[in-house]
Every structure is written in C-alpha cells, then in structure tokens.
Design a protein around this motif. Sequence first.
Motif, short mmCIF file in Angstrom:
data_model
loop_
_atom_site.label_atom_id
_atom_site.label_comp_id
_atom_site.label_asym_id
_atom_site.label_seq_id
_atom_site.Cartn_x
_atom_site.Cartn_y
_atom_site.Cartn_z
N ALA A 1 -2.10 7.02 -3.24
CA ALA A 1 -1.36 8.22 -2.85
C ALA A 1 -0.81 8.93 -4.09
CB ALA A 1 -0.20 7.85 -1.92
N PRO A 2 -0.54 10.24 -3.97
CA PRO A 2 0.00 10.99 -5.12
C PRO A 2 1.32 10.41 -5.61
CG PRO A 2 -0.71 12.47 -3.37
CD PRO A 2 -0.77 11.09 -2.80
N ASP A 3 1.52 10.45 -6.92
CA ASP A 3 2.78 9.99 -7.52
C ASP A 3 3.76 11.15 -7.53
OD1 ASP A 3 4.79 8.76 -8.87
OD2 ASP A 3 3.68 8.45 -10.74
N LEU A 4 4.63 11.18 -6.52
CA LEU A 4 5.55 12.30 -6.35
C LEU A 4 6.95 12.00 -6.84
CD1 LEU A 4 4.58 13.39 -2.72
CD2 LEU A 4 3.65 14.23 -4.88
N ASN A 5 7.26 10.73 -7.03
CA ASN A 5 8.64 10.34 -7.33
C ASN A 5 8.63 9.30 -8.45
OD1 ASN A 5 11.29 9.31 -7.32
ND2 ASN A 5 11.49 9.62 -5.11
N PRO A 6 9.18 9.63 -9.63
CA PRO A 6 9.18 8.66 -10.74
C PRO A 6 10.01 7.42 -10.44
CG PRO A 6 10.54 10.57 -11.26
CD PRO A 6 9.80 10.91 -10.00
N GLY A 7 10.89 7.49 -9.45
CA GLY A 7 11.71 6.33 -9.10
C GLY A 7 11.04 5.40 -8.11
N ALA B 1 0.81 9.82 10.70
CA ALA B 1 -0.18 10.84 10.39
C ALA B 1 0.50 12.21 10.29
CB ALA B 1 -1.26 10.87 11.47
N GLY B 2 0.09 12.99 9.31
CA GLY B 2 0.69 14.29 9.07
C GLY B 2 0.57 14.63 7.60
N ASP B 3 1.33 15.63 7.15
CA ASP B 3 1.23 16.09 5.77
C ASP B 3 1.96 15.20 4.78
OD1 ASP B 3 -0.29 18.26 6.58
OD2 ASP B 3 1.46 19.59 6.78
N ALA B 4 2.93 14.41 5.23
CA ALA B 4 3.70 13.56 4.31
C ALA B 4 2.80 12.49 3.69
CB ALA B 4 4.86 12.91 5.04
N THR B 5 3.18 12.05 2.49
CA THR B 5 2.47 10.96 1.81
C THR B 5 3.46 9.83 1.51
OG1 THR B 5 2.86 11.85 -0.42
CG2 THR B 5 0.92 12.65 0.77
N CYS B 6 2.96 8.77 0.87
CA CYS B 6 3.76 7.55 0.69
C CYS B 6 5.09 7.81 -0.02
CB CYS B 6 2.97 6.51 -0.10
SG CYS B 6 1.42 5.97 0.67
N GLU B 7 5.12 8.74 -0.96
CA GLU B 7 6.33 8.99 -1.73
C GLU B 7 7.00 10.30 -1.37
OE1 GLU B 7 5.78 8.54 -5.92
OE2 GLU B 7 5.08 6.47 -5.77
N SER B 8 6.70 10.85 -0.20
CA SER B 8 7.38 12.07 0.24
C SER B 8 8.87 11.80 0.40
CB SER B 8 6.78 12.57 1.55
OG SER B 8 5.47 13.05 1.36
N GLY B 9 9.66 12.86 0.40
CA GLY B 9 11.10 12.73 0.35
C GLY B 9 11.75 12.33 1.66
N PHE B 10 13.06 12.26 1.61
CA PHE B 10 13.89 11.88 2.75
C PHE B 10 13.66 12.82 3.93
CE2 PHE B 10 18.21 12.26 4.77
CZ PHE B 10 18.20 11.02 5.38
N GLN B 11 13.54 12.25 5.14
CA GLN B 11 13.33 12.98 6.40
C GLN B 11 12.07 13.83 6.36
OE1 GLN B 11 16.99 15.04 7.48
NE2 GLN B 11 17.84 13.19 8.38
N SER B 12 11.02 13.31 5.70
CA SER B 12 9.74 14.02 5.64
C SER B 12 8.79 13.59 6.75
CB SER B 12 9.08 13.80 4.28
OG SER B 12 8.87 12.41 4.04
N GLY B 13 9.23 12.66 7.61
CA GLY B 13 8.39 12.23 8.72
C GLY B 13 7.40 11.14 8.34
#
Length: 382
Positions: free
Chosen positions: A87-93, A103-115
């Motif tokens: 999955a894309p690296d969206l969060n350095p932490g 299933a949806g647009d969110a990925t493994c490192e999507s932010g808080f309350q992203s579904g």
Amino acid sequence: MRSKLFGLSAAGILLGTATGAQGGTILNWNLDNVAVDPGPYADGTTYYSTIYDEPVTGGVGDAATNGRMAFEPPEGAAPGMKVMNDAPDLNPGQDIGNCIMAAGDATCESGFQSGKRYKLHATEAEPIDLVFNVVDSQETTDYRVFEKISNYTGGSLEGFERELGFGIGEDFTQSTAEDGLSFGSEARTQFPFELFGDAEEHPFHELSGFYDPTATSGYELDLAEDSMASSGFYGAYGDFFGDWLDNGEVPDGYFWDHDNDPETEDILMATYDEEEGAWIQRREEQDGEAVPIEPTEVSEAELLEDGYYSAAVTDLANLNLNYFVNVGNVTDWSTYEQGVGTFTLRLTPDRAVDVPAPQTAGLLLTGLALVVAGRRRQAGPC
C-alpha cells in the motif's frame, strides 16, 4: 502457550512466522460463500454481502447465514472488504504495507475516520467464515486487520472467538502450529472512543467518552498462534451494560449536530435510563462546545428545546478490533492447488444467555423469565 492482552504489545514479535524462504501473499476475499447485493449502488444506502456456511456460487439453496458484511457508498464500496499489498506510504509514523480493510478509496495508512474498518455484522451466535485466496511468494507476509464487529444476533453476547483455519461450515478445521498461518502477537479490542476514553490520551479526539471520560473499554484477549478469544471486559462497559448489547437492545439517546456537517459524527448528549425511567444528560452546550457535566435528570422537552434529536446509541453494539494475520508457506496447505491456496478467518460470537428449546409450558415460562431478567441486567445505569 497463551498470553493475555488488552493493549498493543510493545515487543511486536510475531507468532508462528515461517523461517524458510517460502511464504504467501493474500490476493483477495474469496466470495464463493458470499452473496453480494447487486448494484447500481446509491450514496447513503447500506448494502450487504451475506456470508454463508457453504458455497453459494450455484445458488443459496439450503445454505445458512450467520453474518454479513455491510458497506455504504460513497465511503464504502462493494463487496465491503478488500486486501491491500504494498500500500502507499502515506504516513511516516506508520509502516503498514499490507492490510485487510474496508473496500473503498481508503488505504492502509489513510487518516483518522477515513473508513478503514470493514463492518462485519454477526446476525446469529454461530460461526461466520471469511475465506481468502493466497498465492505463494518468497517470504511471510504480515497483514494488519482493521475490523468492526457489530452485534445483530438478537441478544447480548459475552464475547467472541476468532480462529484461523481451512474450510467453512462443518468442514472447518483449525490451523495448527507452524503450518504457515498465524495471528501476530499484537491485538486490541475497543468499544468506540466516543463512549469510553480520555481525550487527553488520544491525539484525534477533543471530547472524552460519554459514559466514562477517564479510560477506554473493550475485551481482554487470550491470544494464541491460531486463536483469539475474549476473556472479560477491561474498562467500564460491563459495569454499565453487563454484556455486549445487541443493536436492538441499545438505549435511546439525544444527539447534537454541532456543525451541520453530514460527514462528521454528531455528539451524544443524553441517554435514557431504563431503571430510573428518566433521561440522563452527561454533556451540555457551552459557548458552542459540548462539555461534560455531572449526570443530570432532564425532560425530553428540555432536550428538544436545546435543539437535540433522538436516535438509538448504536455504537454500543459495535466493537473495534486491530490485529495481525501472518501468512507463510502455503504449499503444504490442504487447500493449495495449482499455485493458489485458501485459508479461513472464523468468528464465533458467544451468547450471553442460552435459553433451551421449550419442551413444556413450564420450560417456556422459565426461558422467557431468563431473557427478561438478562435484558434488565444488561440495561444498567446510563
């Protein structure tokens, strides 16, 4: 050997990881035992992927269902759950390259309350089997699982058990030691933070929990290589409600739409206390903010006058789970054939009150009395 956990393990050492070069990669959710609501799908409408105890590719027939996956566009998408690799690296932490999620647009490192959490509804207190397709790869792959389980079984639950294995329904067999399939050593359950938790300990919340503003609540876990079982509550949920409430048993509440934004969650301000026969307010509006107050008896007229609206507190039926599934050598699995194998992630809800089938009128009355007594106890103080 079992370890009792109710928080995330600091060590992060994974159980049952294969030591050889052979491993496995999850391709996707196997839908052979699933019937997905057909599209087209409308935004704001909830749809279901119904899960059965045998394959239904040729029709449902006599297959039984004990659960379903819910999804609601536009945040959610059919069939309700997906698997992500690299999955894309969206969060350095964070470092979550692989996950099982909604299933949806969110990925493994999507932010808080992203579904990110898939929404699994237990509709009976019987096993629910999620099957995954796996291909062999060069190393063990670790998957973070973002899960929400909701109690729709028609009664309260004492807890649950999760198992890894092979096959579905009556043909299910649990995974064994060092067979290339295991849970990781990190696992956590938690009822929604909006109900239990201290905002000062959470970076994304400004308001502490409605029922207990001092600490989170969930189930402690007995975690083994191939099983994960709840072992009683931590925190205050059980003190208020006795057992894990069914969606139809949760109390009514009054909510405040504080920002007129349909994309954000409204704030719970008061709930109905069955034992007291009264509405109890635990928050009030001050200068445009919701602030905690001492539990105060109020009338519905007062709540309506303040601009609040009534709805069931459905989050009391929802339990969030975070854990890992580790996939190693798949070539020795009984389900492995022509480069692809399958494994099963099984959920078994644990009914809080078992009422035997009545044989006589006397037994029937006894069973009804048990149910009524159980429900009174579960309501608890609100």
